[in-house]
Design a protein around this motif. Structure first.
Motif, mmCIF file in Angstrom:
data_model
loop_
_atom_site.group_PDB
_atom_site.id
_atom_site.type_symbol
_atom_site.label_atom_id
_atom_site.label_comp_id
_atom_site.label_asym_id
_atom_site.label_seq_id
_atom_site.Cartn_x
_atom_site.Cartn_y
_atom_site.Cartn_z
ATOM 1 N N GLU A 199 10.428 -27.293 50.466
ATOM 2 C CA GLU A 199 11.323 -27.472 49.323
ATOM 3 C C GLU A 199 12.218 -28.678 49.623
ATOM 4 O OE1 GLU A 199 11.818 -25.087 46.399
ATOM 5 O OE2 GLU A 199 9.736 -24.827 47.048
ATOM 6 N N ALA A 200 12.484 -29.488 48.607
ATOM 7 C CA ALA A 200 13.188 -30.757 48.774
ATOM 8 C C ALA A 200 14.593 -30.598 49.338
ATOM 9 C CB ALA A 200 13.265 -31.470 47.424
ATOM 10 N N ALA A 201 14.998 -31.579 50.136
ATOM 11 C CA ALA A 201 16.375 -31.653 50.621
ATOM 12 C C ALA A 201 17.303 -31.709 49.422
ATOM 13 C CB ALA A 201 16.556 -32.882 51.500
ATOM 14 N N GLY A 202 18.379 -30.951 49.480
ATOM 15 C CA GLY A 202 19.312 -30.891 48.369
ATOM 16 C C GLY A 202 19.013 -29.786 47.382
ATOM 17 N N PHE A 203 17.780 -29.296 47.377
ATOM 18 C CA PHE A 203 17.410 -28.181 46.509
ATOM 19 C C PHE A 203 18.016 -26.911 47.115
ATOM 20 C CE2 PHE A 203 14.301 -25.287 44.424
ATOM 21 C CZ PHE A 203 14.405 -25.776 43.129
ATOM 22 N N PRO A 204 18.403 -25.937 46.291
ATOM 23 C CA PRO A 204 19.068 -24.738 46.821
ATOM 24 C C PRO A 204 18.283 -24.007 47.913
ATOM 25 C CG PRO A 204 19.108 -24.726 44.430
ATOM 26 C CD PRO A 204 18.270 -25.895 44.848
ATOM 27 N N TYR A 205 16.973 -24.106 47.899
ATOM 28 C CA TYR A 205 16.143 -23.389 48.866
ATOM 29 C C TYR A 205 15.466 -24.360 49.824
ATOM 30 C CZ TYR A 205 17.053 -20.418 44.905
ATOM 31 O OH TYR A 205 17.693 -19.762 43.875
ATOM 32 N N GLU A 215 21.673 -28.198 41.210
ATOM 33 C CA GLU A 215 22.973 -27.898 41.816
ATOM 34 C C GLU A 215 24.085 -27.834 40.766
ATOM 35 O OE1 GLU A 215 23.961 -27.079 44.911
ATOM 36 O OE2 GLU A 215 21.917 -27.069 45.648
ATOM 37 N N LYS A 216 24.031 -28.730 39.782
ATOM 38 C CA LYS A 216 25.053 -28.750 38.725
ATOM 39 C C LYS A 216 25.060 -27.428 37.956
ATOM 40 C CE LYS A 216 26.622 -31.491 34.804
ATOM 41 N NZ LYS A 216 26.333 -32.645 33.933
ATOM 42 N N ALA A 217 23.899 -26.866 37.703
ATOM 43 C CA ALA A 217 23.810 -25.583 37.004
ATOM 44 C C ALA A 217 24.363 -24.441 37.850
ATOM 45 C CB ALA A 217 22.365 -25.278 36.615
ATOM 46 N N MET A 218 24.361 -24.619 39.171
ATOM 47 C CA MET A 218 24.833 -23.566 40.073
ATOM 48 C C MET A 218 26.344 -23.626 40.313
ATOM 49 S SD MET A 218 21.669 -23.647 42.776
ATOM 50 C CE MET A 218 22.076 -22.097 43.592
ATOM 51 N N ARG A 219 27.025 -24.682 39.808
ATOM 52 C CA ARG A 219 28.482 -24.818 40.019
ATOM 53 C C ARG A 219 29.255 -24.503 38.762
ATOM 54 N NH1 ARG A 219 28.669 -30.688 41.812
ATOM 55 N NH2 ARG A 219 26.521 -30.659 41.380
ATOM 56 N N GLN A 254 7.708 -30.501 47.602
ATOM 57 C CA GLN A 254 8.415 -30.567 46.328
ATOM 58 C C GLN A 254 9.251 -31.846 46.276
ATOM 59 O OE1 GLN A 254 12.116 -28.460 46.136
ATOM 60 N NE2 GLN A 254 11.580 -27.562 44.162
ATOM 61 N N ILE A 255 9.180 -32.533 45.145
ATOM 62 C CA ILE A 255 10.050 -33.672 44.860
ATOM 63 C C ILE A 255 10.736 -33.354 43.539
ATOM 64 C CG2 ILE A 255 10.142 -36.157 44.401
ATOM 65 C CD1 ILE A 255 7.393 -36.269 45.960
ATOM 66 N N VAL A 256 12.085 -33.375 43.535
ATOM 67 C CA VAL A 256 12.830 -32.974 42.345
ATOM 68 C C VAL A 256 14.216 -33.608 42.370
ATOM 69 C CG1 VAL A 256 13.709 -30.860 43.444
ATOM 70 C CG2 VAL A 256 13.558 -30.975 40.954
ATOM 71 N N ASP A 257 14.807 -33.784 41.195
ATOM 72 C CA ASP A 257 16.194 -34.216 41.105
ATOM 73 C C ASP A 257 17.073 -32.987 41.325
ATOM 74 O OD1 ASP A 257 18.722 -35.116 40.526
ATOM 75 O OD2 ASP A 257 18.161 -36.092 38.643
ATOM 76 N N SER A 258 17.396 -32.737 42.571
ATOM 77 C CA SER A 258 18.136 -31.540 42.948
ATOM 78 C C SER A 258 19.544 -31.499 42.356
ATOM 79 C CB SER A 258 18.249 -31.435 44.466
ATOM 80 O OG SER A 258 16.961 -31.375 45.029
#
Length: 133
Positions: free
Chosen positions: A38-44, A129-133, A121-125
């Motif tokens: 899972e991508a760096a910066g992603f919650p998991y 993260e914004k949805a989780m704050r 995984q490659i994603v705009d984490s």
């Protein structure tokens, strides 16, 4: 059936199985020694080895921490036993009730038994993260 079509069918089944909560069906397509990143910066974020680690650290959490979380594949690119899938995630984080949508690229490698051996995984984490704050 060509290898490309076989791989596409398998991956479509994995996306559908996870969306429907059929984790054992999803798990049946993973090699025993799968490496799932899972991508760096992603919650998991992290690399998990083995199907149980993938389920515990990623999919179980997606199923319990989000409402209507989904990964929707849009396009597939093939190179030998490697498949790249472009698509998008969306979902609502339960604690904040905020939603997001973010593009992804998933990179899969298959073994001779047509099981997934490697995932990246490659994603705009930041959107997640914004949805989780």
């Amino acid at each position: 059936m060509s290898k490309n079509q076989l791989y596409k069918n398998i991956l479509e089944e994995t996306y559908l199985a996870t969306a429907q909560g059929r984790i054992e069906d999803f798990k049946s397509h993973l090699a025993a020694d799968i490496s799932w990143t899972e991508a760096a910066g992603f919650p998991y974020a992290g690399t998990y080895i083995g199907p149980d680690a993938v389920i515990e650290n990623v999919h179980a959490r997606l199923g319990s921490e989000w409402t209507n979380y989904s990964a929707t594949p849009v396009d597939y690119a093939f190179s030998g036993n490697r498949v790249m899938v472009y698509g998008y995630y969306k979902g609502t984080y339960n604690l904040t009730e905020k939603s997001f949508q973010a593009d992804f690229v998933h990179i899969y490698d298959f073994n001779a038994e047509n099981r997934i051996t490697h995932f990246i995984q490659i994603v705009d984490s930041a959107l997640v993260e914004k949805a989780m704050r």
